[in-house]
Design a protein around this motif. Structure first.
Motif, PDB file in Angstrom:
ATOM      1  N   LEU A 151       4.097   5.590  -5.637  1.00  0.00           N
ATOM      2  CA  LEU A 151       4.232   5.516  -7.091  1.00  0.00           C
ATOM      3  C   LEU A 151       3.119   6.283  -7.791  1.00  0.00           C
ATOM      4  CD1 LEU A 151       5.680   4.310  -9.554  1.00  0.00           C
ATOM      5  CD2 LEU A 151       4.218   2.303  -9.337  1.00  0.00           C
ATOM      6  N   ASN A 152       1.901   6.146  -7.321  1.00  0.00           N
ATOM      7  CA  ASN A 152       0.773   6.864  -7.936  1.00  0.00           C
ATOM      8  C   ASN A 152       0.914   8.369  -7.751  1.00  0.00           C
ATOM      9  OD1 ASN A 152      -0.405   4.468  -8.806  1.00  0.00           O
ATOM     10  ND2 ASN A 152      -1.627   4.231  -6.937  1.00  0.00           N
ATOM     11  N   ASP A 153       1.352   8.789  -6.578  1.00  0.00           N
ATOM     12  CA  ASP A 153       1.563  10.225  -6.366  1.00  0.00           C
ATOM     13  C   ASP A 153       2.634  10.771  -7.309  1.00  0.00           C
ATOM     14  OD1 ASP A 153      -0.343  10.154  -4.404  1.00  0.00           O
ATOM     15  OD2 ASP A 153       1.088  10.055  -2.729  1.00  0.00           O
ATOM     16  N   LEU A 185      11.913   4.835 -11.771  1.00  0.00           N
ATOM     17  CA  LEU A 185      12.212   3.405 -11.782  1.00  0.00           C
ATOM     18  C   LEU A 185      12.472   2.868 -10.382  1.00  0.00           C
ATOM     19  CD1 LEU A 185      14.468   3.130 -14.967  1.00  0.00           C
ATOM     20  CD2 LEU A 185      12.094   2.403 -14.697  1.00  0.00           C
ATOM     21  N   ASP A 186      13.097   3.669  -9.502  1.00  0.00           N
ATOM     22  CA  ASP A 186      13.297   3.241  -8.115  1.00  0.00           C
ATOM     23  C   ASP A 186      11.963   2.997  -7.423  1.00  0.00           C
ATOM     24  OD1 ASP A 186      16.006   3.319  -8.397  1.00  0.00           O
ATOM     25  OD2 ASP A 186      16.239   5.333  -7.549  1.00  0.00           O
ATOM     26  N   ARG A 187      11.046   3.939  -7.611  1.00  0.00           N
ATOM     27  CA  ARG A 187       9.732   3.777  -6.983  1.00  0.00           C
ATOM     28  C   ARG A 187       8.981   2.586  -7.588  1.00  0.00           C
ATOM     29  NH1 ARG A 187       8.109   8.220  -3.940  1.00  0.00           N
ATOM     30  NH2 ARG A 187       9.476  10.039  -4.114  1.00  0.00           N
ATOM     31  N   ARG A 198       2.766  13.447 -14.293  1.00  0.00           N
ATOM     32  CA  ARG A 198       1.943  13.029 -15.425  1.00  0.00           C
ATOM     33  C   ARG A 198       2.640  11.928 -16.222  1.00  0.00           C
ATOM     34  NH1 ARG A 198       0.307  18.724 -17.983  1.00  0.00           N
ATOM     35  NH2 ARG A 198       2.376  19.241 -17.208  1.00  0.00           N
ATOM     36  N   LEU A 199       2.881  10.805 -15.526  1.00  0.00           N
ATOM     37  CA  LEU A 199       3.593   9.671 -16.096  1.00  0.00           C
ATOM     38  C   LEU A 199       2.666   8.469 -16.190  1.00  0.00           C
ATOM     39  CD1 LEU A 199       6.933   9.919 -14.104  1.00  0.00           C
ATOM     40  CD2 LEU A 199       6.556  10.599 -16.470  1.00  0.00           C
ATOM     41  N   ALA A 200       2.974   7.627 -17.136  1.00  0.00           N
ATOM     42  CA  ALA A 200       2.281   6.339 -17.265  1.00  0.00           C
ATOM     43  C   ALA A 200       3.237   5.243 -16.832  1.00  0.00           C
ATOM     44  CB  ALA A 200       1.808   6.156 -18.710  1.00  0.00           C
ATOM     45  N   GLU A 201       3.006   4.041 -17.330  1.00  0.00           N
ATOM     46  CA  GLU A 201       3.940   2.965 -17.050  1.00  0.00           C
ATOM     47  C   GLU A 201       5.308   3.314 -17.633  1.00  0.00           C
ATOM     48  OE1 GLU A 201       3.714   0.158 -15.403  1.00  0.00           O
ATOM     49  OE2 GLU A 201       1.622   0.393 -14.814  1.00  0.00           O
ATOM     50  N   PRO A 202       6.387   2.927 -16.972  1.00  0.00           N
ATOM     51  CA  PRO A 202       7.723   3.313 -17.472  1.00  0.00           C
ATOM     52  C   PRO A 202       7.967   2.885 -18.903  1.00  0.00           C
ATOM     53  CG  PRO A 202       7.867   2.374 -15.270  1.00  0.00           C
ATOM     54  CD  PRO A 202       6.453   2.188 -15.717  1.00  0.00           C
ATOM     55  N   ALA A 235       0.832  -1.214   0.000  1.00  0.00           N
ATOM     56  CA  ALA A 235       0.000   0.000   0.000  1.00  0.00           C
ATOM     57  C   ALA A 235       0.864   1.260   0.000  1.00  0.00           C
ATOM     58  CB  ALA A 235      -0.931  -0.011   1.207  1.00  0.00           C
ATOM     59  N   THR A 236       1.925   1.264   0.796  1.00  0.00           N
ATOM     60  CA  THR A 236       2.789   2.444   0.876  1.00  0.00           C
ATOM     61  C   THR A 236       3.500   2.715  -0.442  1.00  0.00           C
ATOM     62  OG1 THR A 236       3.132   2.041   3.236  1.00  0.00           O
ATOM     63  CG2 THR A 236       4.704   3.481   2.126  1.00  0.00           C
ATOM     64  N   THR A 237       4.101   1.671  -1.019  1.00  0.00           N
ATOM     65  CA  THR A 237       4.831   1.866  -2.275  1.00  0.00           C
ATOM     66  C   THR A 237       3.888   2.194  -3.434  1.00  0.00           C
ATOM     67  OG1 THR A 237       4.757  -0.543  -2.617  1.00  0.00           O
ATOM     68  CG2 THR A 237       6.734   0.377  -1.573  1.00  0.00           C
ATOM     69  N   GLU A 238       2.696   1.610  -3.440  1.00  0.00           N
ATOM     70  CA  GLU A 238       1.742   1.929  -4.500  1.00  0.00           C
ATOM     71  C   GLU A 238       1.274   3.369  -4.412  1.00  0.00           C
ATOM     72  OE1 GLU A 238      -2.339   0.018  -6.458  1.00  0.00           O
ATOM     73  OE2 GLU A 238      -1.712  -0.523  -4.423  1.00  0.00           O
TER      74      GLU A 238
END
Length: 375
Positions: free
Chosen positions: A195-197, A286-288, A203-207, A189-192
């Motif tokens: 990443l969403n924030d 990419l780290d996130r 304004r990014l999508a999937e890498p 939950a924390t990492t998701e």
């Protein structure tokens, strides 16, 4: 003369008398022969086979869920020698105490204390292993019913103890897996959320999609620029500088060069960052994303481990970990008292030595009759 000397003289006179000595041998041999046969000993046996989780299908069931569970199997144990563990359990005080309580061996009609009952059981009961990892419980007493009752009680006590140990192990595993599963869920939950924030903020999508789209736009601009440059060179050879078509192509080339130059500068448009802008945030992105994927994989592992513990708990509640190969039964052959038989053999050997071998070889073991043994 002291009393000890008197007794010594009488003993010497007794053993020096061949007739009395032989009668003593015969009487002792007769008594020991009777004690060898009576009271009749009875031997009861039972054989059990240790089982592990693989014997009830858990191994193949859990392997079907994923290869990660093999690591957890080695982490939580399961590689112990089942035979040695069963021997240790069968010879433990917990099992003997359970037998004492079940058969009510202490009190009226039994032993005076639990300590004496344990000592008696240690002499009567032997738990040992056979070829193939089979555990045998052997009880030797002078009462057939008692031998069978002790054997059945020992098998039941060993089974109950193994089941109790298995439940305790499963409970500890469940506590560890539940705690780690909760931490893994919180980590996902924390990492998701992080990443969403980060995606919304930049304004990014999937890498992969984001980088592919940015590169596609940059490659398209450069391809169009090269095509217009070729067209411009062709028109310059055949048209004058005031030609409207030439001027239009020159204007398009300048516009495309400006777009390519802007794409080389870090920036963010309505559709998100360009290639240069994406390269600046790609490391953190990419780290996130990697943290999120790791947390998700860890969550999947502990989810499967939690299911494994649940299935193992169900198996422990519905099936015993002890397989009785041979129920308690009495041996069909006639048993003898070994101690009395050993003493009988010693008496016979002593009689043969003193009455046959010694006289035949000239060995004088006893003083002549009528001679003072103290002289």
């Amino acid at each position: 003369m002291s009393r000890a000397d008197t007794l010594r003289q009488r003993a010497a006179a007794f053993v020096a008398e061949p007739r009395l000595r032989r009668r003593t041998y015969a009487l002792a041999a007769l008594i020991l022969a009777l004690l060898t046969i009576f009271p009749q000993p009875y031997v009861a046996r039972a054989k059990v086979l240790p089982q592990d989780n693989n014997s009830i299908g858990l191994g193949s069931m859990m392997n079907a869920l994923g290869g990660q569970l093999q690591g957890f199997a080695s982490l939580f144990g399961g590689a112990k020698q089942q035979t040695d563990m069963y021997l240790a359990v069968g010879r433990s005080s917990e099992v003997s105490d359970a037998v004492i309580r079940k058969l009510k061996l202490v009190g009226q009609g039994g032993y005076a204390s639990a300590t004496r009952a344990r000592v008696a059981l240690a002499k009567k009961v032997d738990v040992h292993s056979l070829t193939g990892g089979i555990i045998e419980v052997e009880v030797r007493t002078h009462d057939a019913d008692e031998a069978e009752a002790l054997t059945r009680a020992y098998v039941g006590a060993i089974s109950d103890r193994i089941v109790a140990l298995g439940k305790d192990r499963v409970e500890r595993k469940r506590a560890v897996v539940a705690e780690r599963f909760k931490e893994a869920a919180e980590r996902v939950a924390t990492t998701e959320t992080a990443l969403n924030d980060f995606r919304r903020r930049n304004r990014l999508a999937e890498p992969q999609a984001e980088l592919g789209a940015a590169l596609s736009v940059r490659a398209g601009l450069e391809a169009r620029l090269q095509a217009k440059q070729v067209e411009l060179q062709t028109l310059q050879k055949f048209q004058g500088p005031e030609n409207p078509q030439l001027m239009a192509v020159q204007s398009e080339v300048a516009a495309l060069r400006a777009q390519v130059a802007r794409s080389a500068e870090a920036g963010t448009g309505p559709a998100g960052p360009n290639v240069a802008g994406l390269s600046e945030v790609s490391g953190e992105y990419l780290d996130r994303y990697r943290d999120y994927r790791f947390a998700q994989a860890l969550y999947d592992v502990y989810a499967r481990s939690s299911e494994e513990v649940a299935v193992e708990t169900l198996a422990g509640e519905t099936a015993s970990n002890v397989q009785v190969l041979e129920a308690a039964r009495l041996d069909a052959d006639r048993k003898y008292n070994i101690a009395a038989a050993a003493l009988l053999v010693l008496v016979i050997l002593a009689a043969l030595f003193t009455e046959i071998y010694a006289p035949a070889t000239g060995i004088r073991l006893f003083p002549a009759r009528g001679r003072d043994p103290t002289a």
